[in-house]
Scaffold this motif. Structure first.
Motif, mmCIF file in Angstrom:
data_model
loop_
_atom_site.group_PDB
_atom_site.id
_atom_site.type_symbol
_atom_site.label_atom_id
_atom_site.label_comp_id
_atom_site.label_asym_id
_atom_site.label_seq_id
_atom_site.Cartn_x
_atom_site.Cartn_y
_atom_site.Cartn_z
ATOM 1 N N ALA A 177 0.837 -1.209 0.000
ATOM 2 C CA ALA A 177 0.000 0.000 0.000
ATOM 3 C C ALA A 177 0.868 1.253 0.000
ATOM 4 C CB ALA A 177 -0.929 -0.017 1.215
ATOM 5 N N SER A 178 1.944 1.259 0.800
ATOM 6 C CA SER A 178 2.828 2.420 0.815
ATOM 7 C C SER A 178 3.538 2.582 -0.522
ATOM 8 C CB SER A 178 3.851 2.270 1.947
ATOM 9 O OG SER A 178 4.644 1.107 1.755
ATOM 10 N N GLU A 179 3.939 1.460 -1.143
ATOM 11 C CA GLU A 179 4.570 1.548 -2.456
ATOM 12 C C GLU A 179 3.591 2.074 -3.499
ATOM 13 O OE1 GLU A 179 6.032 -2.297 -3.306
ATOM 14 O OE2 GLU A 179 7.718 -2.187 -1.910
ATOM 15 N N ALA A 180 2.333 1.652 -3.404
ATOM 16 C CA ALA A 180 1.332 2.123 -4.371
ATOM 17 C C ALA A 180 1.132 3.627 -4.252
ATOM 18 C CB ALA A 180 0.008 1.385 -4.154
ATOM 19 N N ASP A 181 1.129 4.150 -3.018
ATOM 20 C CA ASP A 181 0.996 5.602 -2.848
ATOM 21 C C ASP A 181 2.175 6.338 -3.469
ATOM 22 O OD1 ASP A 181 -1.368 5.192 -1.511
ATOM 23 O OD2 ASP A 181 -0.458 5.228 0.490
ATOM 24 N N SER A 182 3.391 5.800 -3.257
ATOM 25 C CA SER A 182 4.573 6.430 -3.830
ATOM 26 C C SER A 182 4.546 6.390 -5.349
ATOM 27 C CB SER A 182 5.836 5.740 -3.304
ATOM 28 O OG SER A 182 6.993 6.275 -3.909
ATOM 29 N N LEU A 183 4.177 5.222 -5.903
ATOM 30 C CA LEU A 183 4.119 5.109 -7.362
ATOM 31 C C LEU A 183 3.028 6.001 -7.947
ATOM 32 C CD1 LEU A 183 4.601 1.247 -7.794
ATOM 33 C CD2 LEU A 183 6.261 3.052 -8.264
ATOM 34 N N ARG A 184 1.901 6.120 -7.237
ATOM 35 C CA ARG A 184 0.824 6.970 -7.727
ATOM 36 C C ARG A 184 1.265 8.431 -7.772
ATOM 37 N NH1 ARG A 184 -2.469 5.708 -4.150
ATOM 38 N NH2 ARG A 184 -3.356 3.889 -5.173
ATOM 39 N N GLU A 185 2.020 8.853 -6.747
ATOM 40 C CA GLU A 185 2.522 10.233 -6.729
ATOM 41 C C GLU A 185 3.519 10.463 -7.856
ATOM 42 O OE1 GLU A 185 4.804 13.303 -3.648
ATOM 43 O OE2 GLU A 185 4.301 11.249 -3.038
ATOM 44 N N ARG A 186 4.436 9.496 -8.058
ATOM 45 C CA ARG A 186 5.425 9.640 -9.132
ATOM 46 C C ARG A 186 4.756 9.634 -10.492
ATOM 47 N NH1 ARG A 186 9.866 5.152 -8.190
ATOM 48 N NH2 ARG A 186 10.518 6.019 -10.206
ATOM 49 N N ALA A 187 3.749 8.769 -10.664
ATOM 50 C CA ALA A 187 3.048 8.734 -11.947
ATOM 51 C C ALA A 187 2.338 10.050 -12.221
ATOM 52 C CB ALA A 187 2.041 7.575 -11.959
ATOM 53 N N GLY A 188 1.794 10.670 -11.167
ATOM 54 C CA GLY A 188 1.151 11.970 -11.360
ATOM 55 C C GLY A 188 2.142 13.038 -11.787
ATOM 56 N N LYS A 189 3.347 13.017 -11.200
ATOM 57 C CA LYS A 189 4.363 13.993 -11.594
ATOM 58 C C LYS A 189 4.802 13.778 -13.035
ATOM 59 C CE LYS A 189 6.212 14.703 -6.934
ATOM 60 N NZ LYS A 189 7.417 14.579 -6.066
ATOM 61 N N VAL A 190 4.980 12.513 -13.426
ATOM 62 C CA VAL A 190 5.382 12.220 -14.810
ATOM 63 C C VAL A 190 4.301 12.668 -15.783
ATOM 64 C CG1 VAL A 190 5.901 10.362 -16.433
ATOM 65 C CG2 VAL A 190 6.913 10.329 -14.159
ATOM 66 N N ALA A 191 3.030 12.416 -15.434
ATOM 67 C CA ALA A 191 1.941 12.838 -16.312
ATOM 68 C C ALA A 191 1.891 14.361 -16.450
ATOM 69 C CB ALA A 191 0.606 12.304 -15.777
ATOM 70 N N ASP A 192 2.109 15.059 -15.338
ATOM 71 C CA ASP A 192 2.132 16.530 -15.405
ATOM 72 C C ASP A 192 3.284 17.019 -16.287
ATOM 73 O OD1 ASP A 192 -0.031 16.534 -13.735
ATOM 74 O OD2 ASP A 192 1.127 16.932 -11.914
ATOM 75 N N TRP A 193 4.440 16.370 -16.171
ATOM 76 C CA TRP A 193 5.594 16.777 -16.965
ATOM 77 C C TRP A 193 5.337 16.531 -18.451
ATOM 78 C CZ3 TRP A 193 9.449 19.781 -17.355
ATOM 79 C CH2 TRP A 193 10.552 19.512 -18.150
ATOM 80 N N GLU A 194 4.760 15.372 -18.789
ATOM 81 C CA GLU A 194 4.455 15.084 -20.186
ATOM 82 C C GLU A 194 3.424 16.062 -20.741
ATOM 83 O OE1 GLU A 194 3.205 11.057 -20.345
ATOM 84 O OE2 GLU A 194 5.232 10.224 -20.197
ATOM 85 N N GLN A 195 2.429 16.391 -19.922
ATOM 86 C CA GLN A 195 1.422 17.352 -20.374
ATOM 87 C C GLN A 195 2.039 18.729 -20.596
ATOM 88 O OE1 GLN A 195 -1.905 17.674 -17.738
ATOM 89 N NE2 GLN A 195 -3.094 18.975 -19.113
ATOM 90 N N THR A 196 2.987 19.107 -19.729
ATOM 91 C CA THR A 196 3.657 20.395 -19.908
ATOM 92 C C THR A 196 4.439 20.424 -21.215
ATOM 93 O OG1 THR A 196 3.836 20.665 -17.513
ATOM 94 C CG2 THR A 196 5.299 21.995 -18.884
ATOM 95 N N ILE A 197 5.139 19.339 -21.517
ATOM 96 C CA ILE A 197 5.914 19.285 -22.762
ATOM 97 C C ILE A 197 4.993 19.337 -23.977
ATOM 98 C CG2 ILE A 197 7.496 17.869 -24.138
ATOM 99 C CD1 ILE A 197 8.613 16.785 -21.525
ATOM 100 N N GLN A 198 3.896 18.572 -23.923
ATOM 101 C CA GLN A 198 2.971 18.557 -25.053
ATOM 102 C C GLN A 198 2.311 19.908 -25.263
ATOM 103 O OE1 GLN A 198 0.266 15.355 -24.294
ATOM 104 N NE2 GLN A 198 1.788 13.750 -24.638
#
Length: 363
Positions: A133-154
């Motif tokens: 569960a703790s790993e899932a929270d960390s991965l969810r946060e990292r995935a959100g940051k990556v998605a924001d970064w990709e959206q910024t580039i696009q």
């Protein structure tokens, strides 16, 4: 771009969502973790409710004080109300109330102890789920940051080549190496020349009047000042840029309409195949690689027909073997011992022997 795999299966994706097949497979695991966390919170709430002290009502109802009623005056000597006590000017000011301590989150071991889990296997399972569960929270946060970064580039509209060149340019500037910094300078000169051509402004290696010989001739003959001629060039280039922008917007709108039509055709095909072929879901797993190639290489108008052709080329899936019917047990038999002897003892028992044999066969 929308995924036609989900559309063919009849699962319409949510707006502005690019969910991959891997995320769809891993989604149930995340839901299980969320359900587990909800169960732990529910157990905590139940434990807190059990541990809360019960409120004991007062023995004498008359002793209950109404908070809205005024306080009774304190009598002094002779039955007169006592004067209020004067404040001591030398007394230290009252200290402010200390804030309530914030309860620290419990550790996994404390959770196990509070829940009363004594089985070692259950404790291990609890620890594993808590870690996941703790790993899932960390991965969810990292995935959100990556998605924001990709959206910024696009959102910049940059191509992968432009973005890579930009990163190289910034690296050259911050390197401190004269060779690499000179390369950054040349890159900047090239960008200034490109912008000068687009805007009609003077830039290193670019003359705005070079592409407008009529204005250059007037400047040469003295009929027009150079500054005024350059301003006219900029006015012309603004019109060109506005026309190009409108054309790009029309192309984007047309592309979106074509994608919507292609997805609708794929959805209709999926509904037709599900209704006519009971093995559609089993065959669809073999169709996924072909659909990904179709979506990435063909225009939307050809998605449905190409997916249908790929579906027709799939080999037939053999039907499952029917279950072998077992002989029903005879309730009259109390044990696994043979119900009747192999042969009758005498001819008079032949009829009874036949009846017993028929019962043993479940007739």
């Amino acid at each position: 771009m929308p995924d036609i795999n989900e559309t063919l299966q009849g699962n319409t994706p949510a707006p502005d969502t690019d969910q991959t097949v891997t995320e769809q497979v891993e989604a149930p695991a995340t839901e299980q973790l969320d359900a587990f966390a909800a169960g732990v919170e529910e157990a905590r709430a139940a434990e807190t409710a059990e541990a809360a002290p019960a409120v004991t009502p007062p023995a004498d109802p008359a002793a209950v004080v109404d908070p809205a009623a005024p306080a009774a005056p304190v009598e002094g000597e002779g039955g007169q109300p006592a004067a209020p006590a004067a404040a001591d000017p030398n007394a230290a000011p009252a200290a402010p109330a200390a804030p309530a301590p914030v309860e620290a989150p419990k550790s996994v071991e404390d959770e196990i102890k509070d829940l009363g889990i004594t089985n070692e296997r259950t404790q291990k399972r609890f620890r594993d789920l808590s870690e996941r569960a703790s790993e899932a929270d960390s991965l969810r946060e990292r995935a959100g940051k990556v998605a924001d970064w990709e959206q910024t580039i696009q959102s910049t509209g940059a191509t992968p080549q432009q973005f890579g060149a930009t990163l190289l340019y910034l690296t050259d500037i911050n390197s401190g190496d004269p060779v690499r910094m000179n390369r950054a300078y040349e890159t900047m000169e090239a960008e200034l020349k490109f912008l000068g051509e687009k805007l009609g402004r003077e830039a290193p290696g670019f003359d705005p009047l070079a592409a407008h010989p009529d204005l250059a001739e007037k400047v040469k003959t003295g009929d027009l000042d150079r500054a005024a001629a350059v301003e006219l060039v900029q006015h012309r280039q603004r019109g060109v840029l506005q026309t190009e922008q409108q054309q790009n917007q029309q192309r984007v709108s047309q592309s979106k309409q074509e994608e919507d039509k292609g997805l609708q055709a794929v959805a209709d095909l999926g509904a037709q195949l599900r209704a006519s072929d009971p093995q559609f879901q089993q065959k669809f797993a073999y169709l996924l690689p072909a659909i990904e190639i179709i979506q990435s290489t063909l225009p939307p108008a050809q998605w449905a027909s190409a997916a249908h052709q790929a579906y027709l080329r799939l080999p037939a899936i053999p039907a499952a073997a029917p279950a072998v019917a077992t002989r029903p047990n005879n309730p009259a038999r109390a044990s696994a011992a043979p119900a009747v002897p192999a042969t009758p003892k005498n001819p008079s028992d032949a009829f009874s022997f036949g009846v017993a044999e028929a019962q043993a066969q479940g007739r």
